[in-house]
Design an enzyme around this catalytic site. Sequence first.
Site, PDB file in Angstrom:
ATOM      1  N   HIS A   1      -1.692   8.333 -17.511  1.00  0.00           N
ATOM      2  CA  HIS A   1      -1.899   8.321 -18.957  1.00  0.00           C
ATOM      3  C   HIS A   1      -3.224   7.630 -19.305  1.00  0.00           C
ATOM      4  CE1 HIS A   1       2.206   9.668 -19.591  1.00  0.00           C
ATOM      5  NE2 HIS A   1       2.024   9.659 -20.901  1.00  0.00           N
TER       6      HIS A   1
ATOM      7  N   HIS B   1       3.902   0.907 -15.673  1.00  0.00           N
ATOM      8  CA  HIS B   1       2.668   0.711 -14.910  1.00  0.00           C
ATOM      9  C   HIS B   1       2.283  -0.762 -14.928  1.00  0.00           C
ATOM     10  CE1 HIS B   1       1.300   4.678 -13.728  1.00  0.00           C
ATOM     11  NE2 HIS B   1       1.555   5.146 -14.935  1.00  0.00           N
TER      12      HIS B   1
END
Length: 293
Positions: A184, A232
């Site tokens: 992302h 993440h």
Amino acid sequence: MPDRLPDQTADGTSRRLTDRATDPITHPATHPATHPKGAAPEARPAAYGRGRRMLKAVGYGLLFAAPVTFLAFVVQQKVTPVLDIDEAAIAEATEVTRTNEVLRELLVMWQEATQPKWVYIAGTLVCLWIWRRHHLKTRALWAFVTMMVAWNLQLVLKEVVRRARPIVSDPIEQAPGYSFPSGHAANAAAAATILTLLVWPVLSERAKPWVTGAAVSFALITGLDRVFLGVHYPSDVTAGLLLGVGLGIASYVGYLGWNPASQDAPLPPEGTAGPEPHSLNPQPPEESDDDER
């Protein structure tokens, strides 16, 4: 009164254009003394300038690749200080999200809106607009191809590094695949960088700071979203942002240097090919393929 003016030849025509065209000071690219021995007046300097600018593009790429490579090495080798920082940041961030339902909903919505497929569909539409509306064909193609390269490159790096996702005791969100780098973040940073460079020549001076600010904010918020959702680590996001920005800038420098006019010609202003003041060329050309140098 003299028979003819100083700037006229015997038949009355002007010699000023001829004098200027052969003047090695005002027109060095057209004078034989400015070229290497045996070189064609135009081909050699253009090749030299292209090589120099392509090397510059490689330099930019290496500049951004170095910290990404370092972070990849660190996470693969499980360097303790970095892992401790990552784990502590994930614990703190997910706790904030877990106790704030509104924030959680907004983060999940942002996660869905910034899926790479949506980001690049929007980016493709911008490329088509620049192509059709402003006649910047090669510029639009450069942007589209670079975005596709960014999309696939981050997938390759995930397979190379193979870092596991963060383990959270009470997970907020689940994400498939490997963790390094953040896809992302990498795609958001690449799209933001590339699209900003793409539209720069057609922006007004007032719009440029707003577009830049929006692009930076988009990439940073996307990176924070990944950490606060616990999918993440901060090092994943940092690597993704560096990868996206670095690829966009290096590719753009290479694009500008692909067909330079001469060895020592500076990077444009040519109005329609780079981030130069739009007033230099307020009217985009009808056909830009030969103009974007």
